[in-house]
Design an enzyme around this catalytic site. Structure first.
Site, PDB file in Angstrom:
ATOM      1  CB  SER A 138      60.845 -73.685  28.224  1.00 39.97           C
ATOM      2  OG  SER A 138      61.708 -72.654  27.797  1.00 39.97           O
ATOM      3  CE1 TYR A 151      63.232 -73.674  33.156  1.00 36.33           C
ATOM      4  CE2 TYR A 151      63.931 -72.899  30.997  1.00 36.33           C
ATOM      5  CZ  TYR A 151      62.966 -73.000  31.973  1.00 36.33           C
ATOM      6  OH  TYR A 151      61.731 -72.431  31.769  1.00 36.33           O
TER       7      TYR A 151
END
Lengths: 248, 444
Positions: A138, A151
């Site tokens: 990501s 995250y």
């Protein structure tokens, strides 16, 4: 056995996993989906089979049970040609700030589990001499931000893992490692978020970029929304005294 | 609460939209939110898919579940659109048995409205191609309904406008096609009698529909183009194809009005010019059969994304009635005459033959259906009430999927299955669990 190629998708109940399965099936590949939520994965498998005519099988995988990973790989019907990890859990940052076992779950799911799983395949692929490994990481891993740093940190770790693995594999033979950074994707995981339209892509787009990089054009690190590369480059260049004051 | 409208942008009413979820969560949402209505792509024109007070999106029910190439049976979740089914299966040599005038409707919506196509006179409605479906009932159970299992619920749900439960999955029978092209024959009708005669003469065709120039008056009242078509066979395709591909993919929408158009855009002159051009083009093509792309034949308006915006901010109403065969000629002439005299700008008037239907509340009956679009104005509603009186007197009725404004009296006079439908709703508890603005307005 025919010479039909096989792809294993880790995280096969997700929207990106589904779109990727469909893209590979349209390319004539045999598809295996691995997921914890078997009912959702079966729903995806049924759909891909109905659309493409290609059989799709579903395999149980709980990414938080790392002690079972070696058995999971051993119990596959064969070693796939390509393995793709779309495993991901955005989590609730606020909760993670006060609940350390929850924070650990986010980090294990996004970093440890996919890295450990892919590493087992890397070893097998290396022994065989061929194989392609795709990790969906990501842009959140490019620089830590206050809104989702558990995250982001885990994805940063996963991106670095993929980078290192690619280095190791390229020195050793023909095994390819591809890093995919999708940016914002409109999925169930992000359904509750307001996303900027110009930087948001669909799961189909992610899937076709994965297929393109892994099986067609040979690229190794891709940003799916191209503008995101520019956005993240600027964000990464901001000096820390300024960056730390921004709400991002 | 937020404001929601149907495809016609009239009426705009308040509802509480529930989150979009997958199939495993539907039963829970149903039991937690009395009372509600399911909504797919929102292509019902009026208030049929706006919940009172809750609206349940079904677009998360978006997976195909199985397909058997030998039987043509396709099992899909109810939020899958007709566009998606066709995009997937036309290249494989299959077509849906019945398609409505837009492909952007969900399978669940197509069953709930028992939508019809240009082949209703031969093949029946959408529900007639449905083998079975799964329905989440008022008690939040998921039951299978078919012509043999739960058959009362099957008959009530097909055409039941979502008022018996939430359709979550359906098994459809696809038809095999040899090509993705239609062999179309265009006929010209100088007036209404000729149009009806042409529709009768083309009733043996699988598909047939008439486009009426609503501005034509006097001797030319009912002036029409009739489009009759068959799925082109491989052999016919060979003769006419000119090197084209046998199973062409879907066409993407090329144009879309960017924003809501100003209301003066549509007037007698602009629509008159459009109709004259359109008619002239049809006349030029009449005679010899020609190959037409499946997307163009069935879904001409889908090529213009958001065509509903051309009617401006106040929106529009589509009036679609069916008149029984015996009285159709006279009543249609009277309706068309009133529309022409009013100078109403209705671009799209479509006339076609319908056959009988099997749902308790299905719209089609043996007769002729006429559909006309009218921009919303201050004088429109009383005018449509006058038309309704003609329809009701003739024993006809209005299509609920298009309806935004009919009176209870018109509705009750037109639907003889209503008493049985209400009784089933009461008996199953659906009357307390499922309600739309349409059902509240009409007292269903």
């Amino acid at each position: 056995m025919s010479d039909q190629k096989t792809v294993l998708i880790l995280g096969g109940s997700s929207d990106i996993g589904y779109a990727t399965a469909l893209r590979y099936a349209e390319g004539g590949w045999r598809v295996w989906l691995a997921a914890r939520d078997l009912a959702s994965a079966q729903r995806n498998a049924d759909d891909v089979t109905a659309r493409s005519g290609q059989p799709v099988t579903v395999h149980a995988l709980d990414v938080l049970q790392s002690e079972k990973f070696v058995d999971f790989v051993a119990q596959m019907p064969a070693l796939p040609d390509t393995v793709i990890s779309v495993i991901g859990e955005l989590g609730d940052q606020k909760r993670a700030e006060t609940d350390s076992s929850y924070a650990a779950m986010i980090m294990r799911t996004n970093f440890e589990a996919p890295s450990q799983l892919l590493d087992i395949f890397a070893g097998r692929f290396q022994a065989r001499g061929t194989g392609t490994i795709v990790g969906v990481s990501s842009v959140a891993g490019d620089r830590g931000r206050g809104s989702n740093y558990f995250y982001g940190a885990a994805k940063a770790g996963f991106s670095q893992y993929l980078s290192g693995l690619r280095n190791r594999m390229s020195l050793a033979g023909k095994v390819r490692v591809v890093t995919v950074k999708p940016g914002f994707v409109r999925t169930r995981m992000t359904a509750h978020l307001k996303l900027p339209a110009s930087l948001t892509v669909t799961p189909d787009r992610v899937a076709s970029d994965i297929y393109g990089a892994a099986e067609e054009n040979g690229r190794e690190v891709i940003y799916v929304a191209k503008r995101f590369w520019l956005v993240m480059t600027i964000i990464c260049l901001l000096p820390e005294p300024l960056f730390k004051r921004l709400k991002l | 609460m937020s404001n929601l409208a149907g495809w016609g942008h009239y009426p705009i009413v308040a509802t509480e939209c529930l989150p979009e979820r997958g199939p495993v969560d539907i039963a829970g949402l149903v039991s937690a939110h009395p009372s509600m209505i399911a909504r797919g792509h929102g292509r019902a024109y009026g208030d049929a898919a706006i919940g009172q007070p809750f609206t349940l999106p079904t677009l998360g029910l978006n997976r195909l579940r199985s397909f058997d190439a030998a039987t043509g049976l396709l099992r899909v979740e109810a939020g899958v659109s007709i566009a998606e089914v066709l995009a997937t299966f036309v290249p494989r040599g299959y077509f849906l048995a019945v398609v409505p005038g837009t492909k952007f409707v969900t399978v669940g919506g197509a069953i709930a409205a028992d939508v019809h196509g240009k082949n209703h006179h031969r093949d029946g409605g959408f529900a007639d191609s449905v083998e079975a479906f799964r329905l989440v009932t008022p008690g939040a159970e998921t039951v299978t309904c078919s012509r043999t299992v739960n058959k009362e619920l099957f008959a009530a749900t097909t055409g039941g406008m979502g008022l018996t439960g939430v359709i979550v999955e359906a098994t459809l029978r696809l038809r095999a096609i040899e090509t993705g092209w239609l062999k179309q024959q265009t006929h010209i009708a100088a007036d209404l009698d000729a149009a009806i005669a042409a529709l009768e003469a083309t009733a043996a065709s699988t598909y047939s529909v008439a486009w009426i120039d609503c501005l034509a008056r006097g001797n030319a009242l009912g002036r029409s183009l009739i489009y009759a078509a068959e799925h082109a066979s491989a052999q016919e395709f060979e003769l006419l194809s000119n090197g084209r591909t046998a199973f062409p993919p879907a066409r993407s929408a090329r144009l879309a009005p960017p924003l809501v158009a100003p209301s003066w855009l549509l007037n007698r002159a602009s629509v008159g010019a459009f109709n004259a051009l359109y008619f002239g083009r049809g006349v030029a093509r009449a005679g010899a059969p020609e190959l037409v792309h499946w997307d163009t034949y069935f879904f001409p308006l889908d090529a213009i994304g958001h065509w509903n915006r051309i009617y401006g901010r106040r929106g529009f109403v589509q009036h679609q009635c069916v008149i029984p065969l015996e009285t159709a000629r006279g009543v249609l002439a009277e309706i068309l005459d009133r529309v022409a005299r009013r100078g109403s700008v209705s671009f799209l008037a479509v006339l076609k033959q319908l056959g009988p239907s099997h749902g308790l509340m299905s719209f089609p009956m043996r007769g002729y259906t006429l559909a006309m679009d009218f921009p919303m104005t201050d004088t429109l509603l009383p005018f449509l009430d006058e038309i309704d009186a003609l329809v009701a007197d003739a024993g006809g009725r209005l299509y609920l999927a298009k309806d935004a404004r009919q009176s209870r009296a018109t509705f009750e006079a037109g639907y003889p299955g209503l008493a049985a439908f209400r009784e089933l709703r009461c008996h199953t508890g659906a009357d307390r669990h499922f309600a739309s603005h349409l059902s509240a307005r009409l007292g269903i």
